[in-house]
Design a protein around this motif. Structure first.
Motif, PDB file in Angstrom:
ATOM      1  N   HIS A   7     -19.891  -1.281 -32.930  1.00  0.00           N
ATOM      2  CA  HIS A   7     -18.600  -0.956 -33.564  1.00  0.00           C
ATOM      3  C   HIS A   7     -17.494  -1.000 -32.506  1.00  0.00           C
ATOM      4  O   HIS A   7     -17.290  -0.037 -31.768  1.00  0.00           O
ATOM      5  CB  HIS A   7     -18.681   0.429 -34.208  1.00  0.00           C
ATOM      6  CG  HIS A   7     -17.562   0.735 -35.146  1.00  0.00           C
ATOM      7  ND1 HIS A   7     -17.616   1.751 -36.079  1.00  0.00           N
ATOM      8  CD2 HIS A   7     -16.330   0.176 -35.303  1.00  0.00           C
ATOM      9  CE1 HIS A   7     -16.489   1.805 -36.760  1.00  0.00           C
ATOM     10  NE2 HIS A   7     -15.685   0.861 -36.298  1.00  0.00           N
ATOM     11  N   HIS A 192     -19.180   5.494 -39.869  1.00  0.00           N
ATOM     12  CA  HIS A 192     -18.902   6.917 -39.605  1.00  0.00           C
ATOM     13  C   HIS A 192     -18.815   7.794 -40.858  1.00  0.00           C
ATOM     14  O   HIS A 192     -17.729   8.295 -41.216  1.00  0.00           O
ATOM     15  CB  HIS A 192     -17.631   7.079 -38.772  1.00  0.00           C
ATOM     16  CG  HIS A 192     -16.505   6.147 -39.129  1.00  0.00           C
ATOM     17  ND1 HIS A 192     -15.886   6.137 -40.361  1.00  0.00           N
ATOM     18  CD2 HIS A 192     -15.879   5.193 -38.399  1.00  0.00           C
ATOM     19  CE1 HIS A 192     -14.922   5.237 -40.379  1.00  0.00           C
ATOM     20  NE2 HIS A 192     -14.905   4.638 -39.190  1.00  0.00           N
ATOM     21  N   GLU A 214     -24.203   4.122 -40.135  1.00  0.00           N
ATOM     22  CA  GLU A 214     -23.798   4.404 -38.756  1.00  0.00           C
ATOM     23  C   GLU A 214     -23.954   5.907 -38.520  1.00  0.00           C
ATOM     24  O   GLU A 214     -23.007   6.677 -38.624  1.00  0.00           O
ATOM     25  CB  GLU A 214     -22.352   3.955 -38.529  1.00  0.00           C
ATOM     26  CG  GLU A 214     -21.923   4.009 -37.067  1.00  0.00           C
ATOM     27  CD  GLU A 214     -20.492   3.548 -36.873  1.00  0.00           C
ATOM     28  OE1 GLU A 214     -20.258   2.694 -36.002  1.00  0.00           O
ATOM     29  OE2 GLU A 214     -19.602   4.038 -37.607  1.00  0.00           O
ATOM     30  N   HIS A 217     -21.815   8.338 -34.053  1.00  0.00           N
ATOM     31  CA  HIS A 217     -20.425   7.921 -33.841  1.00  0.00           C
ATOM     32  C   HIS A 217     -19.747   8.996 -32.991  1.00  0.00           C
ATOM     33  O   HIS A 217     -20.095  10.181 -33.091  1.00  0.00           O
ATOM     34  CB  HIS A 217     -19.722   7.762 -35.196  1.00  0.00           C
ATOM     35  CG  HIS A 217     -18.310   7.288 -35.127  1.00  0.00           C
ATOM     36  ND1 HIS A 217     -17.239   8.146 -34.951  1.00  0.00           N
ATOM     37  CD2 HIS A 217     -17.778   6.038 -35.194  1.00  0.00           C
ATOM     38  CE1 HIS A 217     -16.112   7.454 -34.924  1.00  0.00           C
ATOM     39  NE2 HIS A 217     -16.415   6.172 -35.067  1.00  0.00           N
ATOM     40  N   ASP A 244     -16.837   2.709 -31.733  1.00  0.00           N
ATOM     41  CA  ASP A 244     -15.546   2.551 -32.416  1.00  0.00           C
ATOM     42  C   ASP A 244     -14.439   2.371 -31.381  1.00  0.00           C
ATOM     43  O   ASP A 244     -13.323   2.888 -31.524  1.00  0.00           O
ATOM     44  CB  ASP A 244     -15.259   3.756 -33.315  1.00  0.00           C
ATOM     45  CG  ASP A 244     -14.326   3.416 -34.471  1.00  0.00           C
ATOM     46  OD1 ASP A 244     -13.804   2.287 -34.492  1.00  0.00           O
ATOM     47  OD2 ASP A 244     -14.126   4.273 -35.346  1.00  0.00           O
ATOM     48  N   HIS A 255     -11.484   7.503 -30.097  1.00  0.00           N
ATOM     49  CA  HIS A 255     -12.882   7.569 -30.538  1.00  0.00           C
ATOM     50  C   HIS A 255     -13.773   7.600 -29.302  1.00  0.00           C
ATOM     51  O   HIS A 255     -14.020   8.666 -28.760  1.00  0.00           O
ATOM     52  CB  HIS A 255     -13.237   6.415 -31.468  1.00  0.00           C
ATOM     53  CG  HIS A 255     -12.533   6.452 -32.788  1.00  0.00           C
ATOM     54  ND1 HIS A 255     -12.561   7.556 -33.612  1.00  0.00           N
ATOM     55  CD2 HIS A 255     -11.775   5.516 -33.426  1.00  0.00           C
ATOM     56  CE1 HIS A 255     -11.850   7.319 -34.698  1.00  0.00           C
ATOM     57  NE2 HIS A 255     -11.358   6.100 -34.611  1.00  0.00           N
ATOM     58  N   CYS A 261     -21.813   5.315 -27.822  1.00  0.00           N
ATOM     59  CA  CYS A 261     -22.794   5.458 -28.903  1.00  0.00           C
ATOM     60  C   CYS A 261     -23.440   4.093 -29.105  1.00  0.00           C
ATOM     61  O   CYS A 261     -22.730   3.102 -29.330  1.00  0.00           O
ATOM     62  CB  CYS A 261     -22.134   5.913 -30.200  1.00  0.00           C
ATOM     63  SG  CYS A 261     -21.514   7.606 -30.163  1.00  0.00           S
TER      64      CYS A 261
END
Length: 498
Positions: A7, A192, A214, A217, A244, A255, A261
Motif C-alpha cells: 500500500h 485499513h 489489509e 496498517h 499507506d 500514516h 507494515c
C-alpha cells in the motif's frame, strides 16, 4: 525472506514521492516488493515498473486504491495485479476522477465559508501531470498557510469525516469496486478496515468477491491488528499489510514509512494465484496461504527448509550427472537447474499454482548456482567422493520435494489421491527430466523402488499424520533413510516380463 509493502502512494495521486522514488526508497530499505496503489488512478504504475526493472529481484505490483461510499462512510478498496491498460477500466477511472474533483470543489467551498480562503488554482498547482489531487493536497495547503501545523491536525480539525470542511459525494459502492477490479483481472482487498467502524461490511464483501483484508496498517492498534487477522481467517481472506506511504510533508510522514507494515513476499504468489486461476476455489487457495506460505508459521518454516534442502540436493545431483556425461560448464549448470526446479514446475502445473513464481525465488536460484559452482570447481578427489554420494543427494531431493508437493496439494484441500500424485511428480520430476536430458533411463522406470518413498510421503501428509516442523523433518529423514536402505539391500518391486 524479504517483505513486501502492499500500500503506497505517489505523486500520481496524493503522495510526495515520484513512482520511481518510491521504488528506490523501497530497495534502500531492503524490501522485495511494493504495490503502487494511487487513489483512483494508474498513472504512476508505468514509471514505477520501469524503475523496478533496474533492481534485480525487486517486484512492483500494479495496483489501485478506489474510493467508494457505504452508508455515508468513505471505504477504500485496493486492487492488485490489475490490467492497468484495460480500456474499460480506464474509462471507469475517468468517471471516478470527475467525482473526486467535484468533492474537492465542495471541500474548498466549505473552507471558504469558514473564512479560510483556498482557491482551485492553488489546488491545481499541486497536481502532477495527469495525476489526481485530494484531501492530502488540501491539507498541505492549509499547512503552508499556517492554518494547521501537521497533516493529522488538518484532518482532525477540518477535513476528516464529521469535521467542518468535510464533504461527500455520490460514489460507487464497495461491491461495485470489487467487481470493477475483478473485471480488470485484479485482486480486490479491503484497505485499513479499522478506520471505518463498519465491520459488518466485511462478511458482505467476502460473499461478493472480496479476496483479501489489509489487517495490518499504521493506523490500526495492536488490538485491531489481532482482531482483523482473526476476521480474515474467519472469512477465508488473504491477510495483507501496507504502510499507506504518502511521502513526507513538512518533515512528517503521513500514516507510515515504507516497510512499516508488510507481509512476506510469498504472499504475492497467493495474490497471483487468484488473478491467474479465477476458477479455483478461493477458500482452498486461502488455506494454502495461511497454513503453508506464511513463513512465520511452523509449516511455512517447513516449506522454506524443504525448498532449500531439495533445491541444493537436486542441483548437485544434476551437476554430477552432467559431469559424468562430460558436459561443459554451461551444460552442467543447465542440467543442474532443470533438476533443481523441474519438480517444482510440475507441481505448480498439477495443482494450479502460477509457474512463474518458481523464478521469483531468488535465494533458491542463488543457492542452486552456488552449489553447482562448488561442485564443478572442487578438487577431483572430492568430486569422486561426491559421485559416490550421488544417490544420497538424489534421496534428499526426492524426500524434500515429495513432502513439499504433498503439502501444497493438501493445503488446497485436494483429495488424498491428488496429494499422492503431487508428491510423486514433485519428488521424481526433476530427476526424470535430468535423466532424459542426459540420455539415461529415469531411475523411477528402473527396478528400484524409487517412487514408492514419494508415494509414502504423500500418504502421510494427506492423512494429516504429521503437523509440526519437527514431525515433517522426521518424515523427511525417514524417507531418505528408506531410500538409501532400498539401494543397499536391493529392495525391488514385483515385476513381470513378457
Amino acid at each position: 525472506m524479504k517483505q513486501s509493502d502492499l500500500h503506497t502512494h505517489t505523486t500520481a495521486s496524493d503522495g510526495t514521492f515520484t513512482p520511481a522514488s518510491n521504488i528506490r526508497r523501497a530497495v534502500e530499505k531492503g524490501l522485495g516488493a511494493i504495490a503502487i496503489t494511487d487513489h483512483d488512478t494508474v498513472n504512476g504504475i508505468h514509471e514505477a515498473i520501469i524503475e523496478a526493472k533496474k533492481h534485480e529481484g525487486f517486484t512492483c505490483i500494479p495496483g489501485i486504491e478506489i474510493s467508494t461510499l457505504y452508508e455515508g462512510q468513505d471505504i477504500h478498496m485496493l486492487g492488485y495485479f490489475i490490467d492497468y491498460e484495460d480500456v474499460e477500466f480506464l474509462e471507469a477511472l475517468s468517471k471516478l476522477t470527475s467525482v473526486r474533483d467535484k468533492r474537492n470543489r465542495m471541500i474548498l467551498e466549505n473552507l471558504n465559508n469558514l473564512g479560510i480562503p483556498v482557491k482551485e488554482s492553488e489546488l491545481e498547482a499541486k497536481r502532477h501531470g495527469k495525476g489526481n489531487v485530494g484531501r492530502g493536497h488540501i491539507a498541505e495547503i492549509l499547512m503552508e498557510k499556517g492554518i494547521v501545523k501537521s497533516l493529522p491536525e488538518a484532518f482532525e480539525k477540518y477535513l476528516g469525516k464529521g469535521k467542518p470542511a468535510y464533504a461527500s459525494t455520490d460514489r460507487i459502492s464497495p461491491i461495485e469496486a470489487v467487481q470493477m477490479i475483478k473485471k480488470a483481472k485484479g485482486v480486490p482487498v479491503l484497505a485499513h478496515p479499522g478506520i471505518y467502524g463498519a465491520d459488518e461490511l466485511i462478511p458482505i464483501l467476502s460473499e461478493n468477491g472480496l479476496v483479501g483484508l489489509e489487517y495490518n496498517h499504521p493506523d490500526h492498534t495492536r488490538k485491531q491488528v489481532a482482531f482483523y487477522e482473526d476476521l480474515a481467517d474467519k472469512h477465508s481472506l488473504i491477510k495483507t499489510a501496507g504502510s499507506d506511504f504518502h511521502g513526507f510533508r513538512n518533515g512528517e510522514v503521513f500514516h507510515g514509512d515504507l516497510g512499516s507494515c508488510s507481509v512476506p513476499i510469498s504472499t504475492l504468489d497467493v495474490l497471483r494465484s487468484f488473478r491467474n486461476n479465477a476458477c479455483q476455489s478461493a477458500e482452498n487457495l486461502i488455506r494454502f496461504n495461511t497454513e503453508h506460505i506464511d513463513w512465520r508459521g511452523r509449516k511455512g518454516l517447513t516449506w522454506d527448509l524443504l525448498n532449500i534442502i531439495g533445491t541444493i540436493a537436486f542441483a548437485i545431483s544434476g551437476a554430477l550427472v552432467a559431469m559424468e556425461e562430460d558436459y561443459d560448464i554451461l551444460g552442467v549448470f543447465i542440467l543442474g537447474l532443470v533438476t533443481a526446479f523441474g519438480g517444482g514446475i510440475l507441481r505448480n502445473v498439477l495443482i494450479g499454482l502460477p509457474v512463474d513464481s518458481i523464478w521469483e525465488q531468488g535465494l533458491l536460484l542463488k543457492s542452486a548456482l552456488a552449489s553447482m559452482g562448488i561442485v564443478f570447481f572442487m578438487p577431483e578427489s572430492m568430486i569422486q567422493f561426491s559421485k559416490r554420494s550421488l544417490h544420497f543427494f538424489d534421496a534428499i531431493g526426492l524426500s524434500a520435494f515429495a513432502i513439499q508437493g504433498a503439502i501444497a496439494a493438501s493445503s488446497m484441500n485436494h483429495p488424498i489421491s491428488a496429494v499422492i500424485v503431487a508428491a510423486i511428480l514433485t519428488g521424481i520430476g526433476g530427476g526424470m527430466i535430468r535423466d532424459v536430458l542426459a540420455g539415461r533411463k529415469p531411475v523411477v522406470l528402473r527396478e528400484e523402488i524409487y517412487a514408492v518413498w514419494a508415494l509414502l510421503g504423500g500418504l502421510v501428509v494427506g492423512l494429516n499424520i504429521v503437523n509440526s516442523t519437527v514431525e515433517y523433518m522426521i518424515l523427511f529423514v525417514s524417507l531418505v533413510i528408506f531410500r538409501m536402505l532400498s539401494l543397499k539391500l536391493n529392495w525391488r518391486l514385483p515385476h513381470r516380463a513378457l
